[in-house]
Motif scaffolding. Sequence first.
Motif, PDB file in Angstrom:
ATOM      1  N   ALA A  85       0.838  -1.206   0.000  1.00 63.16           N
ATOM      2  CA  ALA A  85       0.000   0.000   0.000  1.00 63.16           C
ATOM      3  C   ALA A  85       0.874   1.259   0.000  1.00 63.16           C
ATOM      4  N   TYR A  86       1.982   1.207   0.732  1.00 62.51           N
ATOM      5  CA  TYR A  86       2.902   2.344   0.749  1.00 62.51           C
ATOM      6  C   TYR A  86       3.554   2.502  -0.631  1.00 62.51           C
ATOM      7  N   ASP A  87       3.910   1.373  -1.263  1.00 68.30           N
ATOM      8  CA  ASP A  87       4.454   1.430  -2.629  1.00 68.30           C
ATOM      9  C   ASP A  87       3.460   2.097  -3.577  1.00 68.30           C
ATOM     10  N   GLN A  88       2.182   1.795  -3.398  1.00 71.28           N
ATOM     11  CA  GLN A  88       1.161   2.433  -4.238  1.00 71.28           C
ATOM     12  C   GLN A  88       1.141   3.942  -4.009  1.00 71.28           C
ATOM     13  N   LYS A  89       1.242   4.326  -2.750  1.00 77.73           N
ATOM     14  CA  LYS A  89       1.254   5.757  -2.410  1.00 77.73           C
ATOM     15  C   LYS A  89       2.464   6.451  -3.024  1.00 77.73           C
ATOM     16  N   MET A  90       3.598   5.742  -3.101  1.00 81.54           N
ATOM     17  CA  MET A  90       4.837   6.306  -3.628  1.00 81.54           C
ATOM     18  C   MET A  90       4.942   6.175  -5.148  1.00 81.54           C
ATOM     19  N   GLY A  91       3.933   5.548  -5.772  1.00 85.16           N
ATOM     20  CA  GLY A  91       3.942   5.397  -7.217  1.00 85.16           C
ATOM     21  C   GLY A  91       4.761   4.233  -7.732  1.00 85.16           C
ATOM     22  N   ARG A  92       5.132   3.306  -6.848  1.00 84.13           N
ATOM     23  CA  ARG A  92       5.920   2.148  -7.264  1.00 84.13           C
ATOM     24  C   ARG A  92       5.059   1.002  -7.752  1.00 84.13           C
ATOM     25  N   VAL A  93       3.786   0.972  -7.306  1.00 81.86           N
ATOM     26  CA  VAL A  93       2.861  -0.105  -7.639  1.00 81.86           C
ATOM     27  C   VAL A  93       1.530   0.499  -8.069  1.00 81.86           C
ATOM     28  N   ASP A  94       0.918  -0.099  -9.072  1.00 87.59           N
ATOM     29  CA  ASP A  94      -0.384   0.344  -9.585  1.00 87.59           C
ATOM     30  C   ASP A  94      -1.406   0.368  -8.441  1.00 87.59           C
ATOM     31  N   PRO A  95      -2.061   1.498  -8.188  1.00 85.81           N
ATOM     32  CA  PRO A  95      -3.039   1.584  -7.095  1.00 85.81           C
ATOM     33  C   PRO A  95      -4.269   0.719  -7.296  1.00 85.81           C
ATOM     34  N   ALA A  96      -4.473   0.191  -8.507  1.00 90.06           N
ATOM     35  CA  ALA A  96      -5.635  -0.663  -8.749  1.00 90.06           C
ATOM     36  C   ALA A  96      -5.442  -2.068  -8.181  1.00 90.06           C
ATOM     37  N   ARG A  97      -4.213  -2.412  -7.818  1.00 89.10           N
ATOM     38  CA  ARG A  97      -3.951  -3.762  -7.310  1.00 89.10           C
ATOM     39  C   ARG A  97      -4.363  -3.874  -5.841  1.00 89.10           C
ATOM     40  N   ASP A  98      -4.731  -5.082  -5.441  1.00 86.96           N
ATOM     41  CA  ASP A  98      -5.131  -5.336  -4.052  1.00 86.96           C
ATOM     42  C   ASP A  98      -3.879  -5.671  -3.227  1.00 86.96           C
ATOM     43  N   PRO A  99      -3.462  -4.809  -2.297  1.00 91.05           N
ATOM     44  CA  PRO A  99      -2.238  -5.051  -1.526  1.00 91.05           C
ATOM     45  C   PRO A  99      -2.274  -6.363  -0.737  1.00 91.05           C
ATOM     46  N   TYR A 100      -3.453  -6.718  -0.217  1.00 89.48           N
ATOM     47  CA  TYR A 100      -3.556  -7.949   0.580  1.00 89.48           C
ATOM     48  C   TYR A 100      -3.361  -9.186  -0.304  1.00 89.48           C
ATOM     49  N   VAL A 101      -3.937  -9.166  -1.490  1.00 86.14           N
ATOM     50  CA  VAL A 101      -3.760 -10.285  -2.424  1.00 86.14           C
ATOM     51  C   VAL A 101      -2.298 -10.389  -2.837  1.00 86.14           C
ATOM     52  N   LEU A 102      -1.679  -9.241  -3.144  1.00 80.62           N
ATOM     53  CA  LEU A 102      -0.264  -9.246  -3.507  1.00 80.62           C
ATOM     54  C   LEU A 102       0.579  -9.829  -2.378  1.00 80.62           C
ATOM     55  N   SER A 103       0.246  -9.477  -1.148  1.00 86.01           N
ATOM     56  CA  SER A 103       0.984  -9.965   0.002  1.00 86.01           C
ATOM     57  C   SER A 103       0.914 -11.491   0.106  1.00 86.01           C
ATOM     58  N   ARG A 104      -0.271 -12.041  -0.003  1.00 87.76           N
ATOM     59  CA  ARG A 104      -0.428 -13.493   0.105  1.00 87.76           C
ATOM     60  C   ARG A 104       0.250 -14.218  -1.055  1.00 87.76           C
ATOM     61  N   LEU A 105       0.147 -13.656  -2.255  1.00 84.40           N
ATOM     62  CA  LEU A 105       0.789 -14.273  -3.414  1.00 84.40           C
ATOM     63  C   LEU A 105       2.308 -14.256  -3.264  1.00 84.40           C
TER      64      LEU A 105
END
Length: 209
Positions: A149-169
């Motif tokens: 989620a912090y990466d999304q805020k910093m522009g490193r990750v697309d904000p449309a992605r689900d941070p929790y799903v990314l974490s589990r994957l």
Amino acid sequence: MTELQQTGARGPYAKSAQRSIEILDAATTVFATHGYRGGSLRDIARLLDLSLTSIVHHFGTKYELLEAVLERADKTTTGNEAFDFEAACTERGVADATLGRVRSSTDRPELLRLFAILAAESSAPTHPAHDWFVERYRRKTESLALAFAYDQKMGRVDPARDPYVLSRLLIGAWDGIQLQWLIDPSADMNSAMRAFFEWRVPEAVQGLP
């Protein structure tokens, strides 16, 4: 920085701290080789040529020793060098921090084997470390979700992605790739983890060496 350097221990305290580190090192070897149920305090004492009383004096019970081994292994690189993964995620992003951690992992196969064996053992609810691993995975999932989620805020990750799903994957891929490497060290752990990011979060590895 080693554990002794961190504590600044001197004299008899330094000797006691050094003995604790030696016991933790030996316990790591025994548990990584035989698991928790297969390894014993006597095995650890024998490895160090110590009495069983000496082991119990430092750690009390077999489970207390196991918990100390797991806590140390979860927060270090080679066993005695501290590594702040959350700080690395904040500073460099999850992908860069993860790939750095993966590269350092090749220097600590014993610690990776320890987690692989004990995580599998502790899937049984009656295992002494079951609750520890349940809490560890819960904590790591939440921590990585916040980092994404912090990466999304910093522009490193697309904000449309689900941070929790990314974490589990990421956790699932990381555990699986580590296990493959432990079984066959010729398997390139770093390239496999980078491929995961390129497949699932390509923007997170753009510009990384």
